[in-house]
Scaffold this motif. Structure first.
Motif, short mmCIF file in Angstrom:
data_model
loop_
_atom_site.label_atom_id
_atom_site.label_comp_id
_atom_site.label_asym_id
_atom_site.label_seq_id
_atom_site.Cartn_x
_atom_site.Cartn_y
_atom_site.Cartn_z
N HIS A 24 -7.01 -7.88 -9.18
CA HIS A 24 -6.18 -6.71 -9.32
C HIS A 24 -4.84 -7.18 -10.19
O HIS A 24 -4.34 -6.28 -11.05
CB HIS A 24 -5.97 -5.75 -8.10
CG HIS A 24 -5.52 -4.27 -8.42
ND1 HIS A 24 -5.84 -3.01 -9.09
CD2 HIS A 24 -4.10 -4.63 -8.17
CE1 HIS A 24 -4.58 -2.63 -8.37
NE2 HIS A 24 -3.46 -3.23 -8.23
N TYR B 42 -12.06 -8.10 0.49
CA TYR B 42 -10.64 -7.71 -0.50
C TYR B 42 -9.31 -8.29 -1.04
O TYR B 42 -8.92 -8.25 -1.58
CB TYR B 42 -10.56 -7.63 1.40
CG TYR B 42 -8.61 -6.71 1.56
CD1 TYR B 42 -8.27 -5.59 0.80
CD2 TYR B 42 -7.64 -7.60 1.77
CE1 TYR B 42 -7.24 -4.79 1.36
CE2 TYR B 42 -6.07 -6.80 2.20
CZ TYR B 42 -6.63 -5.86 1.53
OH TYR B 42 -4.66 -5.17 1.50
N TYR C 276 -8.21 -7.82 -4.47
CA TYR C 276 -6.67 -8.12 -5.49
C TYR C 276 -6.33 -8.65 -6.11
O TYR C 276 -5.16 -8.89 -6.62
CB TYR C 276 -5.80 -8.19 -3.07
CG TYR C 276 -4.72 -7.39 -3.35
CD1 TYR C 276 -4.14 -6.73 -3.79
CD2 TYR C 276 -4.85 -6.38 -1.96
CE1 TYR C 276 -3.47 -5.16 -3.92
CE2 TYR C 276 -4.13 -5.60 -1.52
CZ TYR C 276 -3.05 -5.29 -2.54
OH TYR C 276 -2.00 -4.47 -2.47
N HIS D 284 2.08 0.75 -4.46
CA HIS D 284 1.02 1.09 -5.37
C HIS D 284 1.32 2.78 -5.95
O HIS D 284 1.17 2.89 -6.57
CB HIS D 284 -0.95 1.65 -5.31
CG HIS D 284 -1.21 -0.31 -4.36
ND1 HIS D 284 -1.91 0.09 -3.56
CD2 HIS D 284 -0.57 -1.23 -5.05
CE1 HIS D 284 -2.44 -1.79 -3.98
NE2 HIS D 284 -1.57 -2.66 -4.80
N ASP E 18 -9.48 0.70 -7.71
CA ASP E 18 -8.59 -0.06 -6.34
C ASP E 18 -7.94 0.38 -5.99
O ASP E 18 -7.95 0.04 -4.14
CB ASP E 18 -7.88 -1.22 -7.63
CG ASP E 18 -9.15 -2.03 -7.74
OD1 ASP E 18 -10.46 -1.84 -8.15
OD2 ASP E 18 -8.76 -3.10 -9.05
N HIS E 19 -7.05 0.92 -6.06
CA HIS E 19 -5.57 1.29 -5.15
C HIS E 19 -6.35 1.89 -4.23
O HIS E 19 -5.53 2.08 -2.95
CB HIS E 19 -4.38 2.52 -5.75
CG HIS E 19 -3.32 0.98 -7.06
ND1 HIS E 19 -2.99 2.39 -7.44
CD2 HIS E 19 -3.28 -0.27 -6.69
CE1 HIS E 19 -2.04 0.69 -8.55
NE2 HIS E 19 -2.45 -0.26 -7.74
N THR F 256 -7.87 -0.46 -1.66
CA THR F 256 -7.13 -1.10 -0.72
C THR F 256 -6.62 -0.58 0.53
O THR F 256 -5.84 -1.05 1.20
CB THR F 256 -6.56 -2.27 -1.40
OG1 THR F 256 -5.59 -1.27 -2.00
CG2 THR F 256 -7.36 -2.93 -2.72
N GLU G 237 0.58 -1.01 0.25
CA GLU G 237 -0.04 0.73 -0.11
C GLU G 237 1.17 1.36 -0.26
O GLU G 237 0.36 2.05 -0.57
CB GLU G 237 -1.28 0.18 1.36
CG GLU G 237 -1.86 -1.04 1.34
CD GLU G 237 -3.24 -0.95 0.29
OE1 GLU G 237 -2.96 -0.26 -0.84
OE2 GLU G 237 -3.04 -2.05 -0.63
#
Length: 193
Positions: A129, A122, A126, A58, A86-87, A90, A54
């Motif tokens: 993604h 989640y 992910y 990302h 999505d980023h 998440t 994260e």
């Protein structure tokens, strides 16, 4: 031509996918006879996701990779817009899931289902993604990025040094975190049961 940043991205995706699968196995089994270890290792794994993918991985994709790909391959606009959303999701979701896990740990079984549902959503998002990124965006990058753009990406991604890829030693401040994960998490990430 071999681009170091693509190798790093794929390695980090692979280690994150393994982490998510290990976590899914833990959650499916539940705390069993060792709830302390169960919650400790899940907290450590969620913290890892917040610290590495994260906060390091990302932002480099959103700020460097995606704009360069979009410029050179405008047909990726829909995929990139989804990946950026999505980023955002998440980044918030990992902290929400940490809170839900704490609720389950401290308040008991009545909080298990809400955690499990949020966690599964989640993980599924992910994994999807990363699949979308590897199937659409990375091939477009290989076809459309200039040498200067690759140099910038390579320089940025080489700073990540995610120890769970197995290629880097953790920074001293992360030693305890990675030791805990490796020793307590189940395969494919760790040595635990």
């Amino acid at each position: 031509m071999r681009h170091r940043s693509l190798e790093i991205i794929r390695d980090e995706h692979s280690s994150l996918a393994a982490m998510l699968q290990s976590m899914r196995m833990l959650v499916d089994r539940g705390p069993g006879d060792d709830p302390k270890n169960f919650f400790d290792v899940l907290r450590a794994m969620l913290f890892y996701i917040d610290e590495f993918p994260e906060r390091l991985h990302h932002p480099k994709e959103t700020e460097l990779l995606f704009p360069a790909v979009l410029k050179g391959a405008p047909d990726t606009a829909v995929a990139i817009a989804r990946l950026d959303r999505d980023h955002e999701y998440t980044e918030t979701a990992v902290r929400d899931i940490q809170h839900l896990l704490l609720g389950w740990e401290l308040l008991g079984e009545s909080r298990r289902q809400v955690f499990t549902e949020a966690f599964k959503k989640y993980v599924d998002l992910y994994l999807d993604h990363m699949r979308l990124e590897e199937q659409e965006v990375l091939p477009a990058a290989e076809k459309s990025l200039s040498d200067a753009e690759w140099k910038a990406l390579d320089d940025a991604f080489e700073k990540n040094c995610d120890p769970l890829t197995g290629k880097y030693k953790p920074e001293a401040m992360y030693d305890r975190l990675f030791t805990r994960i490796v020793m307590q998490a189940p395969a494919p990430i760790g040595l635990g049961e």
